[in-house]
Write a protein that holds these residues in place. Structure first.
Motif, mmCIF file in Angstrom:
data_model
loop_
_atom_site.group_PDB
_atom_site.id
_atom_site.type_symbol
_atom_site.label_atom_id
_atom_site.label_comp_id
_atom_site.label_asym_id
_atom_site.label_seq_id
_atom_site.Cartn_x
_atom_site.Cartn_y
_atom_site.Cartn_z
ATOM 1 N N MET A 197 0.755 -1.144 0.073
ATOM 2 C CA MET A 197 0.028 0.292 -0.196
ATOM 3 C C MET A 197 0.759 1.374 -0.048
ATOM 4 S SD MET A 197 -3.059 -0.485 2.633
ATOM 5 C CE MET A 197 -3.692 -2.162 2.696
ATOM 6 N N LYS A 198 2.031 1.336 0.799
ATOM 7 C CA LYS A 198 3.141 2.412 0.925
ATOM 8 C C LYS A 198 3.420 2.956 -0.678
ATOM 9 C CE LYS A 198 5.945 1.343 4.182
ATOM 10 N NZ LYS A 198 7.446 1.220 4.615
ATOM 11 N N SER A 199 3.592 2.068 -1.590
ATOM 12 C CA SER A 199 4.100 2.692 -2.824
ATOM 13 C C SER A 199 2.884 2.653 -3.606
ATOM 14 C CB SER A 199 4.742 1.553 -3.655
ATOM 15 O OG SER A 199 4.832 0.037 -3.060
ATOM 16 N N LEU A 200 1.606 1.944 -3.527
ATOM 17 C CA LEU A 200 0.451 2.246 -4.207
ATOM 18 C C LEU A 200 0.049 3.820 -3.999
ATOM 19 C CD1 LEU A 200 -1.598 -1.101 -3.527
ATOM 20 C CD2 LEU A 200 -0.624 -0.127 -6.092
ATOM 21 N N LEU A 201 0.239 4.155 -2.634
ATOM 22 C CA LEU A 201 -0.345 5.462 -2.290
ATOM 23 C C LEU A 201 0.707 6.547 -2.800
ATOM 24 C CD1 LEU A 201 -1.088 5.075 1.768
ATOM 25 C CD2 LEU A 201 -2.775 5.682 -0.152
ATOM 26 N N ASP A 202 2.151 6.271 -2.747
ATOM 27 C CA ASP A 202 3.019 6.959 -3.552
ATOM 28 C C ASP A 202 2.901 7.452 -4.666
ATOM 29 O OD1 ASP A 202 4.815 7.394 -0.939
ATOM 30 O OD2 ASP A 202 5.904 5.791 -1.158
ATOM 31 N N GLU A 203 2.561 6.446 -5.423
ATOM 32 C CA GLU A 203 2.296 6.551 -6.824
ATOM 33 C C GLU A 203 0.952 7.097 -7.653
ATOM 34 O OE1 GLU A 203 2.357 2.878 -9.511
ATOM 35 O OE2 GLU A 203 3.302 2.170 -7.928
ATOM 36 N N GLY A 204 0.003 7.028 -6.349
ATOM 37 C CA GLY A 204 -1.294 7.362 -6.789
ATOM 38 C C GLY A 204 -1.807 6.007 -7.727
ATOM 39 N N ALA A 205 -1.418 4.823 -7.640
ATOM 40 C CA ALA A 205 -1.528 4.001 -8.738
ATOM 41 C C ALA A 205 -3.201 3.914 -9.232
ATOM 42 C CB ALA A 205 -1.445 2.723 -7.769
ATOM 43 N N PRO A 206 -3.237 3.619 -10.258
ATOM 44 C CA PRO A 206 -4.763 3.228 -11.020
ATOM 45 C C PRO A 206 -5.219 2.191 -10.408
ATOM 46 C CG PRO A 206 -2.856 2.638 -12.276
ATOM 47 C CD PRO A 206 -2.045 3.174 -11.405
ATOM 48 N N ARG A 207 -6.662 2.297 -10.623
ATOM 49 C CA ARG A 207 -7.517 1.083 -9.758
ATOM 50 C C ARG A 207 -7.018 -0.365 -10.335
ATOM 51 N NH1 ARG A 207 -11.225 4.930 -10.730
ATOM 52 N NH2 ARG A 207 -12.563 5.436 -8.965
ATOM 53 N N GLY A 208 -6.659 -0.480 -11.636
ATOM 54 C CA GLY A 208 -6.223 -1.901 -12.075
ATOM 55 C C GLY A 208 -4.885 -2.311 -11.215
ATOM 56 N N LYS A 209 -4.325 -1.663 -10.900
ATOM 57 C CA LYS A 209 -3.062 -2.062 -10.304
ATOM 58 C C LYS A 209 -3.427 -2.467 -8.695
ATOM 59 C CE LYS A 209 1.865 -1.107 -9.445
ATOM 60 N NZ LYS A 209 2.951 -0.082 -9.566
ATOM 61 N N VAL A 210 -4.247 -1.393 -8.107
ATOM 62 C CA VAL A 210 -4.641 -1.652 -6.894
ATOM 63 C C VAL A 210 -5.382 -2.854 -6.454
ATOM 64 C CG1 VAL A 210 -6.256 -0.679 -5.056
ATOM 65 C CG2 VAL A 210 -4.873 0.834 -6.323
ATOM 66 N N ILE A 211 -6.332 -3.380 -7.592
ATOM 67 C CA ILE A 211 -7.078 -4.424 -7.552
ATOM 68 C C ILE A 211 -6.021 -5.581 -7.756
ATOM 69 C CG2 ILE A 211 -8.831 -6.069 -8.732
ATOM 70 C CD1 ILE A 211 -10.041 -3.142 -9.537
#
Ligand code: RVK
Ligand code: MG
Ligand code: MG
Length: 302
Positions: A197-211
């Motif tokens: 989650m840390k890197s997902l938050l950092d990069e403001g990841a697109p939904r597809g990557k979050v899923i």
């Protein structure tokens, strides 16, 4: 910590559930953002859990199992999954709440998210005692879910609710929140997903990557992280639950779990009014939150 946060968390669960149940994850594409007319099993079981904590002034496995069963029998149409109704029938026939009945259905026990989806009242009731929180989360989960992933998912969700209720919303720092959750969890799969989650938050990841990285499924380890992330990557109640439901998959449950955390953080006054006005059983759920608040004060005052 105040009453508005208790009410926000229970109503937040019901609203997230009703929103997800309505949209099934596709509504954001259609541009509608309305909650459905009915909540589902997630809220029905959260209600049962709260009723039992209130009536027993704490955890009683036998009482809670009976309450789950009675509430199911009154409203079997709430959209329960495969396992729990079978367990309630076993309990009706006299089996005990702590026999790990789910292992007769799923080898090794259920790792569905059914224990985590209902856990908000435990986070509220145990908000000042992490040891008791873990204990009550594990025990209440084991009535229907005994797999390590299910009980740890429920404890982690309860911990997030407790942290949110203890927090002043204006002091919310997503990275600090995440760090505290990492310190709390003991199970590898959750540690890994919290780390991601840390890197997902950092990069403001697109939904597809979050899923892809966190999941959006019915399994506890594929939905509790998604709910926590939905709360962390938004800064108000409405966007948190809309984001949660927009992840699709098990949308009612990810919505419910996000609503529980966001409602505890921002409080009932920040919950979208048009949703509140449409919510089924709103007054009863509010009353339950008030009674839980009173029960908590009673236990503390002893
Ligand atoms: C319908 C393999 C397992 C498993 C195991 C999977 C409501 C199965 C709510 C099972 C929530 C599903 C949801 C649900 C809550 C679990 N091996 N697969 N050991 N353990 N599963 O039956 O209360 O929506 O696919 O215990 O956790 O809105 O069908 O029910 O979305 O998880 O149900 O697990 O479900 P159950 P639950
Ligand atoms: Mg449901
Ligand atoms: Mg669901």
């Amino acid at each position: 910590m105040n009453l508005a946060k208790f009410i926000g968390s229970l109503l937040g669960t019901a609203i997230g559930d009703s929103l997800g149940a309505q949209g099934e994850g596709i509504f954001h594409l259609q541009g509608t953002k309305e909650i459905g007319p009915r909540y589902t099993d997630d809220t029905a079981m959260m209600i049962g859990l709260a009723e039992s904590l209130i009536e027993c002034k704490g955890f009683s496995g036998e009482h809670m199992a009976n309450r789950f069963m009675e509430n199911f029998e009154r409203e079997p149409w709430r959209g329960y999954a495969w396992g729990p109704p079978r367990i309630f029938r076993m309990i009706r026939r006299g089996r005990k709440w702590n026999e790990m009945l789910d292992r007769e259905i799923y080898p090794g026990g259920s790792y569905g998210n059914g224990a985590a989806m209902r856990i908000a009242p435990v986070g509220l009731f145990c908000h000042d005692d992490p040891k008791m929180l873990r204990e009550v989360a594990y025990q209440s989960s084991q009535i229907t879910h005994s797999h390590e992933w299910a009980i740890e998912g429920a404890a982690l969700e309860a911990c997030a609710v407790a942290m949110a209720v203890n927090l002043k919303a204006e002091n919310f720092n997503k990275y600090e929140f995440l760090k505290e959750l990492m310190n709390f969890t003991r199970v590898g799969i959750y540690q890994k997903k919290l780390e991601a989650m840390k890197s997902l938050l950092d990069e403001g990841a697109p939904r597809g990557k979050v899923i892809r990285e966190l999941g959006n499924g019915v399994e506890a380890m594929n939905s509790v992280p998604a709910a926590i992330y939905s709360f962390l990557c938004n800064s108000d109640f409405e966007s948190s639950v809309i984001y949660a439901v927009s992840l699709g998959g098990d949308a009612d449950t990810i919505g419910a779990m996000t609503g529980a955390i966001a409602g505890a953080c921002y409080g009932v006054d920040e919950i979208t009014k048009r949703w509140m006005n449409r919510l089924e059983n709103r007054e009863y759920i509010k009353k339950l939150a008030e009674k839980l608040w009173e029960a908590k004060k009673g236990v503390k005052g002893k």
